[in-house]
Design a protein around this motif. Structure first.
Motif, short mmCIF file in Angstrom:
data_model
loop_
_atom_site.label_atom_id
_atom_site.label_comp_id
_atom_site.label_asym_id
_atom_site.label_seq_id
_atom_site.Cartn_x
_atom_site.Cartn_y
_atom_site.Cartn_z
N LEU B 58 0.79 -1.23 0.00
CA LEU B 58 0.00 0.00 0.00
C LEU B 58 0.83 1.29 0.00
O LEU B 58 0.52 2.20 -0.75
N PRO B 59 1.90 1.37 0.82
CA PRO B 59 2.64 2.63 0.83
C PRO B 59 3.26 2.99 -0.52
O PRO B 59 3.62 4.14 -0.74
N TRP B 60 3.40 2.01 -1.41
CA TRP B 60 4.02 2.30 -2.70
C TRP B 60 3.03 2.87 -3.70
O TRP B 60 3.45 3.42 -4.73
N LEU B 61 1.73 2.74 -3.42
CA LEU B 61 0.74 3.22 -4.37
C LEU B 61 0.59 4.73 -4.30
O LEU B 61 0.58 5.32 -3.22
N SER B 62 0.48 5.34 -5.48
CA SER B 62 0.23 6.78 -5.53
C SER B 62 -1.20 7.02 -5.97
O SER B 62 -1.79 6.20 -6.66
N TRP B 63 -1.73 8.15 -5.57
CA TRP B 63 -3.10 8.50 -5.89
C TRP B 63 -3.18 10.02 -6.01
O TRP B 63 -2.98 10.71 -5.03
N GLU B 64 -3.42 10.48 -7.19
CA GLU B 64 -3.52 11.92 -7.43
C GLU B 64 -2.33 12.67 -6.84
O GLU B 64 -2.48 13.68 -6.15
N GLY B 65 -1.14 12.14 -7.09
CA GLY B 65 0.07 12.84 -6.71
C GLY B 65 0.44 12.75 -5.24
O GLY B 65 1.32 13.46 -4.76
N ARG B 66 -0.25 11.90 -4.49
CA ARG B 66 0.12 11.68 -3.10
C ARG B 66 0.01 10.19 -2.82
O ARG B 66 -0.59 9.46 -3.61
N PRO B 67 0.59 9.71 -1.69
CA PRO B 67 0.43 8.30 -1.39
C PRO B 67 -1.06 7.95 -1.24
O PRO B 67 -1.83 8.77 -0.73
N ALA B 68 -1.43 6.77 -1.72
CA ALA B 68 -2.85 6.39 -1.69
C ALA B 68 -3.36 6.30 -0.26
O ALA B 68 -4.47 6.68 0.04
N VAL B 69 -2.52 5.77 0.63
CA VAL B 69 -2.90 5.70 2.03
C VAL B 69 -1.85 6.44 2.84
O VAL B 69 -0.68 6.10 2.80
N LEU B 70 -2.28 7.48 3.50
CA LEU B 70 -1.33 8.27 4.28
C LEU B 70 -2.05 8.84 5.49
O LEU B 70 -3.09 9.49 5.37
N PHE B 71 -1.49 8.57 6.65
CA PHE B 71 -2.05 9.16 7.87
C PHE B 71 -1.15 10.31 8.26
O PHE B 71 -0.14 10.13 8.93
N ASP B 72 -1.51 11.49 7.77
CA ASP B 72 -0.66 12.65 7.97
C ASP B 72 -0.98 13.27 9.33
O ASP B 72 -1.92 14.04 9.47
N LEU B 73 -0.17 12.89 10.32
CA LEU B 73 -0.47 13.34 11.69
C LEU B 73 -0.19 14.83 11.84
O LEU B 73 -0.88 15.52 12.57
N ASP B 74 0.83 15.33 11.13
CA ASP B 74 1.16 16.75 11.23
C ASP B 74 0.00 17.62 10.76
O ASP B 74 -0.37 18.58 11.42
N ALA B 75 -0.54 17.25 9.60
CA ALA B 75 -1.63 18.05 9.03
C ALA B 75 -2.97 17.59 9.57
O ALA B 75 -4.01 18.16 9.23
N ARG B 76 -2.98 16.54 10.40
CA ARG B 76 -4.20 15.96 10.95
C ARG B 76 -5.19 15.60 9.85
O ARG B 76 -6.37 15.91 9.91
N LYS B 77 -4.66 14.98 8.81
CA LYS B 77 -5.55 14.51 7.74
C LYS B 77 -5.17 13.08 7.39
O LYS B 77 -4.00 12.76 7.26
N PHE B 78 -6.18 12.25 7.25
CA PHE B 78 -5.96 10.85 6.88
C PHE B 78 -6.45 10.66 5.45
O PHE B 78 -7.62 10.92 5.16
N TYR B 79 -5.53 10.23 4.57
CA TYR B 79 -5.92 10.00 3.18
C TYR B 79 -6.05 8.51 2.95
O TYR B 79 -5.11 7.75 3.21
N ILE B 80 -7.20 8.05 2.49
CA ILE B 80 -7.36 6.66 2.07
C ILE B 80 -8.00 6.70 0.70
O ILE B 80 -9.19 6.95 0.56
N PHE B 81 -7.17 6.56 -0.33
CA PHE B 81 -7.59 6.70 -1.72
C PHE B 81 -8.35 8.01 -1.89
O PHE B 81 -7.82 9.07 -1.62
N ASP B 82 -9.63 7.92 -2.27
CA ASP B 82 -10.36 9.16 -2.55
C ASP B 82 -10.86 9.85 -1.29
O ASP B 82 -11.28 11.00 -1.34
N LEU B 83 -10.84 9.13 -0.19
CA LEU B 83 -11.40 9.70 1.04
C LEU B 83 -10.34 10.49 1.80
O LEU B 83 -9.20 10.05 1.92
N ILE B 84 -10.74 11.64 2.29
CA ILE B 84 -9.86 12.42 3.15
C ILE B 84 -10.57 12.58 4.49
O ILE B 84 -11.67 13.13 4.55
N PHE B 85 -9.94 12.07 5.54
CA PHE B 85 -10.57 12.16 6.85
C PHE B 85 -9.93 13.27 7.67
O PHE B 85 -8.71 13.41 7.70
#
Lengths: 313, 477
Positions: B58-85
């Protein structure tokens, strides 16, 4: 833990803690062996569920005991290094307030170059710098919003900073002085010059004259709401008693912080009864000096923020 | 009679020696499970491959110019494919955890510890580590011999090789774990320049160490002593739950025999007492003693026993997935499916269905606009010549990936006039927060104290993006 009133409590805590350590250690070692008759099976705990489900007193794994002993060692080391035994300060001399001060020191060092850059810029220029305004806003919300409101429009008794009406003057320099030294200003020793307040006129004027002069004051900005005959009588009272500070034309004197009475800005209420109350009892607002709390750099940014606020009219 | 008693030779039993004591703490006996292949082992390896391909891939997958799954703790945003939490979406995490919990309850009630035996990270990583161990040191017998052997050059070399591979694999696992929080490309760039952040380095080492320790050393002890699921899964079992069981009726009495011998003539059951089922067990139990809390349901004993049965030309399934009721002949074994629908399963299924539907529904109809209204508590109410005023701060959060123009109006307070410090409608960029200071001014008389007020925020370009936030207007006496 150094705030114990009496040495007894420090001792009390220490003894319980140390005795707990020793007690647990002895308990752990003394319970290490189970006495069993030869060939005897592991005993059950005597609990039975569902007819045949029994709880056995089987041995715990050895690593479990190892971990327990490790936590005891960790605890001892911790209590030597850090305060935990009554008023004992620990080898590191750690304290929460010291940790806080250290962090503040680090933060100050990090922000110092930023403040140095802004210190060199005049307030008028800073007021147009969006980054400085953002910092100013944060400072304002932390230190000033309690009285002046989040939108800087003040409240009853606390001046609105977003009209074009200034008690003490709205030039960049005056605003900075107001924040640094307070109003009325404080002297070098931190003493406020207490003379600058609106005196109470209730005793010397009496009710009737106060009503007259209140009507005159209202007539300066809203003639329709004032009683014309009272206002006419009140004009004399005003000229004798009030003009010294609020000026003959009622426009006030900024050097004394005496407000302009001819506009729509009313610090203590615009209604007739509010005005009567102000004249009867007098008024004395106090803006505390911020220099000691915030320091010159932050006040500089705050002054720029207030100066740069878009005005309502 | 009294006479004869005297002649009975009474031997006094010596008292047990005082030092006949057991240690309360047990030294772990190292288990070298025998490798096994077969239907269920294949399923386990499929589970290993699938879970690990997902985890490492999963960490190797890209999605719209960012990692497909990324839990960005600094920005407090969780990216899971198209969903941004956003932190405000925390409710989804609660829903997800509830889903996982009830999912676990559901299939535990149906088929026992499927999770433990096939997909649990403890099992999966232990399988991988055991595979490495077997490649380096040989099969379970060779490893037992190596354990017993004194230290030698060969032993040192084998041990060093094994641990080096284990540690490398563990560190890679830690690295992958951290790459869910810091994009992989950043991690590579930072580690190439020797500048990994202290926390990244800590978590790589910590997670790596945990993998190494858990899969290399603790293994079955985690299942036996630490795992909470192992403690409470017993209450989810009932007599219709599929369990791995030894058919005592068919197997006993057990005993060795020649392949050619007829067990009935020898008075024996099907069990040849080869003990392979014990040798393959990763937790070191004997399934023939019945259902035990240590059994993780990995079915290695089934595969092992079936191989033996095949060799003996006996029917398979002496050890098999069955239910307690089927074992006791309450119904035929193949009637298991008709007993799946029992109250417990129906309740779990209903709860699961409700959870899944609500999760899918809320995700599908998620409103990307979030509004926080903070009434100014510093100045309760302002009385001016123009009317009474309350100040409000609106935090407008656009979690969408497009910019939006937002219109704001008030409802519920007819006299209210809205005054904004910024021009309306206000423009809020994609994925950003805009703070707006507003005043509400009223003319005329109002009930003293709190009056209800509603802020309506609506996107000009997308009317479905609308929020109605209740607050209050404080009026002076």
């Amino acid at each position: 833990m150094s705030d114990f009133v009496h040495g007894f409590w420090s001792l009390y805590i220490s003894i319980i803690t140390i005795a707990g350590f020793i007690g647990l250690f002895i308990l752990l070692l003394s319970q290490n062996k189970v006495k069993k008759a030869a060939g005897e099976q592991v005993k059950t705990m005597g609990h039975v569920w569902d007819g045949n489900l029994e709880e056995y007193n089987n041995p715990l794994p050895r690593w479990w005991m190892g971990l327990f002993l490790l936590t005891l060692v960790f605890g001892v080391v911790y209590l030597v290094l850090y305060p935990g035994l009554g008023s004992y300060k620990g080898v590191y001399g750690w304290s929460s307030s010291k940790a806080y001060e250290d962090e503040v020191k680090v933060a100050d060092q990090q922000t110092a170059p930023l403040f140095a850059k802004y210190r060199a810029m005049p307030v008028e220029q800073l007021a147009k710098d969006p980054a400085a305004q953002q910092m100013g806003q944060r400072l304002f919300l932390t230190y000033c919003a309690q009285c002046h409101g989040s939108d800087a429009r003040g409240a009853k008794g606390f001046p609105n900073l977003r009209d074009n009406d200034w008690l003490w003057g709205g030039e960049a320099k005056t605003i900075e002085e107001t924040i640094l030294h307070g109003r009325p200003p404080m002297d070098q020793d931190g003493k406020q010059e207490a003379v600058m307040r609106m005196p109470a006129w209730g005793q010397s004027l009496g009710d009737e004259k106060i009503k007259d002069v209140a009507n005159y004051v209202v007539s300066l900005s809203r003639p329709a709401e004032a009683d014309a005959s009272r206002a006419a009588r009140g004009k004399d009272v005003y000229n004798q008693n009030c003009a010294a500070c609020h000026a003959a034309n009622g426009k006030g004197t900024q050097a004394m912080g005496a407000p302009n009475l001819t506009d729509n800005t009313w610090l203590y209420g615009y209604k007739m009864e509010d005005i009567v109350l102000s004249i009867t009892n007098g008024r004395g607002g106090l803006m505390p000096a911020q220099e000691k709390l915030l320091g010159k750099d932050k006040v500089h940014l705050l002054a720029a923020y207030v100066y740069g606020l878009p005005k309502d009219q | 009679m009294t006479q004869s008693f005297k002649n009975i030779p009474i031997k006094t039993q010596p008292a047990p020696p005082l030092d006949d004591q057991d240690e309360l703490y047990e030294v772990r006996k190292k288990i070298h499970p025998r490798a096994i292949s077969g239907l269920f082992a294949t399923w386990r390896w499929i589970a290993v491959w699938v879970t690990q391909l997902v985890f490492y891939g999963l960490p190797w997958l890209s999605w719209e110019g960012r990692p497909a799954v990324l839990f960005d703790l600094d920005a407090r945003k969780f990216y899971i494919f198209d969903l941004i939490f956003w932190p405000q979406d925390f409710i989804y995490l609660a829903l997800l955890l509830m889903l996982c919990a009830f999912g676990l309850f559901w299939w535990t009630a149906i088929a026992g510890r499927l999770w433990c035996g096939y997909a649990c990270p403890q099992t999966v990583y232990t399988s991988i580590f055991l595979w490495i161990e077997a490649k380096v040191e040989g099969n379970h017998l060779a490893r037992q011999k190596l354990d017993a052997a004194p230290m030698s050059g060969r032993k040192l070399r084998l041990r060093a090789t094994k641990h080096a591979i284990w540690i490398a694999f563990s560190l890679w696992t830690g690295f992958t774990f951290v790459s869910y929080f810091t994009p992989l490309t950043d991690l590579f760039r930072e580690s190439r320049h020797g500048g990994l952040g202290p926390w990244e380095l800590f978590w790589i080492c910590f997670y790596g160490f945990a993998t190494y320790g858990n899969a290399g050393f603790l293994r079955e002890q985690v299942c036996k002593y630490m795992c909470p699921y192992a403690r409470f899964q017993g209450v989810m079992f009932d007599r219709d739950t599929l369990i791995i069981s030894y058919d005592t009726e068919r197997g006993e009495p057990r005993g060795g025999r020649k392949k050619s011998a007829n067990p009935q003539e020898l008075g024996l059951g099907s069990c040849v007492d080869c003990s392979i089922c014990v040798q393959v067990c990763p937790t070191g139990i004997d399934i023939r003693n019945g259902l035990q809390s240590e059994c993780i349901g990995c079915a290695a004993c089934i595969d092992a026993c079936d191989q033996v049965m095949e060799k003996m030309n006996y029917p398979k399934g002496l050890i098999r997935y069955t239910t307690e009721n089927a074992l006791e002949h309450r119904y035929a074994e193949d009637r298991f499916l008709s007993h799946i629908l029992r109250p417990r399963i129906i309740i779990y299924t209903v709860i699961l269905a409700v959870l899944v539907t609500s999760m899918v529904w809320t995700l599908a109809t998620r409103n990307p606009l979030k509004v926080d209204v903070v009434r100014d508590r510093n100045a309760l109410v302002r009385e001016t010549v123009f009317g009474q005023e309350n100040a409000y701060t609106l935090n407008l959060i656009n979690t969408d990936d497009h910019e939006h123009l937002l219109m704001i109006k008030t409802e519920a307070l007819p006299q209210a006039e809205l005054l904004s410090d910024q021009a309306l409608p206000v423009r809020v960029a994609a994925g950003s927060t805009q703070r707006l200071t507003l005043r509400v001014r009223t003319k005329g008389t109002l009930a003293q104290g709190s009056n209800p007020l509603i802020f309506v925020v609506q996107a000009v370009d997308q009317p479905t993006m609308q929020r109605r936030e209740k607050t209050s207007f404080q009026a002076a006496r």
